[in-house]
Design a protein around this motif. Structure first.
Motif, short mmCIF file in Angstrom:
data_model
loop_
_atom_site.label_atom_id
_atom_site.label_comp_id
_atom_site.label_asym_id
_atom_site.label_seq_id
_atom_site.Cartn_x
_atom_site.Cartn_y
_atom_site.Cartn_z
N LEU A 52 0.81 -1.21 0.00
CA LEU A 52 0.00 0.00 0.00
C LEU A 52 0.85 1.27 0.00
O LEU A 52 0.50 2.26 -0.65
N GLN A 53 1.96 1.26 0.71
CA GLN A 53 2.80 2.45 0.82
C GLN A 53 3.72 2.66 -0.38
O GLN A 53 3.99 3.79 -0.75
N LEU A 54 4.22 1.57 -0.95
CA LEU A 54 5.23 1.71 -2.01
C LEU A 54 4.63 1.71 -3.41
O LEU A 54 5.24 2.23 -4.34
N ARG A 55 3.50 1.08 -3.58
CA ARG A 55 2.81 1.01 -4.88
C ARG A 55 3.76 0.73 -6.04
O ARG A 55 4.34 -0.33 -6.11
N ARG A 91 16.55 -1.59 -0.57
CA ARG A 91 16.56 -1.23 0.85
C ARG A 91 16.31 0.27 1.00
O ARG A 91 15.52 0.70 1.84
N ALA A 92 16.97 1.05 0.17
CA ALA A 92 16.81 2.51 0.21
C ALA A 92 15.36 2.91 -0.10
O ALA A 92 14.83 3.84 0.52
N ILE A 93 14.73 2.22 -1.02
CA ILE A 93 13.33 2.51 -1.37
C ILE A 93 12.43 2.25 -0.17
O ILE A 93 11.56 3.06 0.17
N VAL A 94 12.62 1.12 0.49
CA VAL A 94 11.77 0.76 1.64
C VAL A 94 11.99 1.73 2.81
O VAL A 94 11.03 2.14 3.46
N LEU A 95 13.24 2.12 3.05
CA LEU A 95 13.52 3.04 4.15
C LEU A 95 12.95 4.43 3.87
O LEU A 95 12.40 5.07 4.77
N GLY A 96 13.08 4.91 2.64
CA GLY A 96 12.62 6.25 2.30
C GLY A 96 13.58 7.30 2.82
O GLY A 96 14.49 7.01 3.60
N GLU A 97 13.36 8.52 2.39
CA GLU A 97 14.25 9.62 2.79
C GLU A 97 14.14 9.86 4.29
O GLU A 97 13.05 10.09 4.83
N LYS A 103 8.88 4.27 8.61
CA LYS A 103 8.12 4.73 9.77
C LYS A 103 6.62 4.68 9.48
O LYS A 103 5.83 4.22 10.32
N ALA A 104 6.21 5.12 8.31
CA ALA A 104 4.79 5.09 7.93
C ALA A 104 4.29 3.66 7.81
O ALA A 104 3.18 3.33 8.24
N ILE A 105 5.11 2.78 7.21
CA ILE A 105 4.74 1.37 7.07
C ILE A 105 4.52 0.75 8.45
O ILE A 105 3.51 0.11 8.71
N GLY A 106 5.46 0.99 9.35
CA GLY A 106 5.37 0.44 10.70
C GLY A 106 4.20 0.98 11.49
O GLY A 106 3.51 0.24 12.19
N SER A 107 3.95 2.27 11.35
CA SER A 107 2.85 2.89 12.09
C SER A 107 1.50 2.32 11.66
O SER A 107 0.67 1.95 12.50
N ARG A 108 1.30 2.20 10.37
CA ARG A 108 0.01 1.68 9.88
C ARG A 108 -0.13 0.19 10.15
O ARG A 108 -1.23 -0.28 10.46
N ALA A 109 0.96 -0.56 10.06
CA ALA A 109 0.91 -1.98 10.38
C ALA A 109 0.59 -2.18 11.86
O ALA A 109 -0.20 -3.05 12.22
N ARG A 110 1.19 -1.36 12.72
CA ARG A 110 0.94 -1.47 14.16
C ARG A 110 -0.53 -1.22 14.49
O ARG A 110 -1.15 -1.96 15.26
N LEU A 125 10.62 -2.63 13.02
CA LEU A 125 10.93 -3.10 11.67
C LEU A 125 12.38 -2.84 11.33
O LEU A 125 12.92 -1.78 11.65
N PHE A 126 12.97 -3.81 10.65
CA PHE A 126 14.34 -3.71 10.16
C PHE A 126 14.34 -4.11 8.69
O PHE A 126 13.55 -4.97 8.29
N VAL A 127 15.19 -3.50 7.90
CA VAL A 127 15.27 -3.83 6.48
C VAL A 127 16.66 -4.40 6.22
O VAL A 127 17.66 -3.78 6.56
N LYS A 128 16.70 -5.61 5.65
CA LYS A 128 17.97 -6.28 5.38
C LYS A 128 18.03 -6.72 3.93
O LYS A 128 17.01 -7.08 3.34
N VAL A 129 19.24 -6.70 3.39
CA VAL A 129 19.47 -7.20 2.04
C VAL A 129 19.91 -8.65 2.14
O VAL A 129 20.88 -8.96 2.84
N ARG A 130 19.17 -9.53 1.49
CA ARG A 130 19.55 -10.95 1.40
C ARG A 130 19.27 -11.38 -0.03
O ARG A 130 18.13 -11.61 -0.42
N GLU A 131 20.32 -11.44 -0.83
CA GLU A 131 20.19 -11.61 -2.28
C GLU A 131 19.34 -12.79 -2.71
O GLU A 131 18.52 -12.67 -3.59
N ASN A 132 19.52 -13.94 -2.13
CA ASN A 132 18.84 -15.14 -2.62
C ASN A 132 17.77 -15.66 -1.65
O ASN A 132 17.51 -16.85 -1.60
N TRP A 133 17.14 -14.77 -0.91
CA TRP A 133 16.14 -15.24 0.06
C TRP A 133 15.02 -15.98 -0.62
O TRP A 133 14.44 -16.89 -0.05
#
Length: 149
Positions: A52-55, A91-97, A103-110, A125-133
């Protein structure tokens, strides 16, 4: 005719489906929303907020895992989740500026989790890079899915 946007016809569809089903015993308690563990449901709530947040910016190679679930004495719950992405640029996209998007993702999910769980939620919430997850067999097994290569 039925409309998902306005809800027209939904009641008619529900009544038809209810009349077409054979009677039977309850398979789960009446107040149980799902047969999935709460940890999985919580991850799906956060994942929904990602969508919903990233579209259009959504990194489709992303997922959410609940890493920790601590029941507290005051009947609240502390939930720690990790959002997995495949590349640092995602990762940068999910974190945002300045971390504003995560923060918005976490607030609405909470807010949604508190409504579903009917108690106070502390969501981290934490954002991690895992190439082959996406190729991790254990991840699919945790979701009760088969993984065929």
């Amino acid at each position: 005719m039925i409309s998902g946007r306005t809800g027209d016809g939904v009641g008619d569809l529900q009544r038809y489906l209810a009349s077409a089903l054979p009677p039977g015993p309850w398979l789960f308690p009446e107040d149980q929303l799902s047969d999935m563990p709460e940890r999985v449901i919580a991850a799906e709530v956060t994942r929904e907020q990602l969508f919903l947040q990233l579209r259009d910016e959504l990194p489709y190679g992303s997922t959410v895992e609940t890493e920790r679930w601590d029941e507290k004495k005051d009947d609240c719950v502390r939930i720690e989740q990790v959002i997995l992405v495949q590349r640092p640029s995602q990762r940068a996209i999910v974190l945002g500026e300045g971390g504003q998007r995560i923060k918005a993702i976490g607030s609405r999910a909470r807010v949604e989790l508190e409504r579903i769980l009917d108690r106070r939620v502390h969501l981290f919430l934490f954002v991690k890079v895992r190439e082959n997850w996406i190729e991790d067999r254990e991840r699919y097994a945790a979701l009760r899915l088969d993984y065929d290569v």
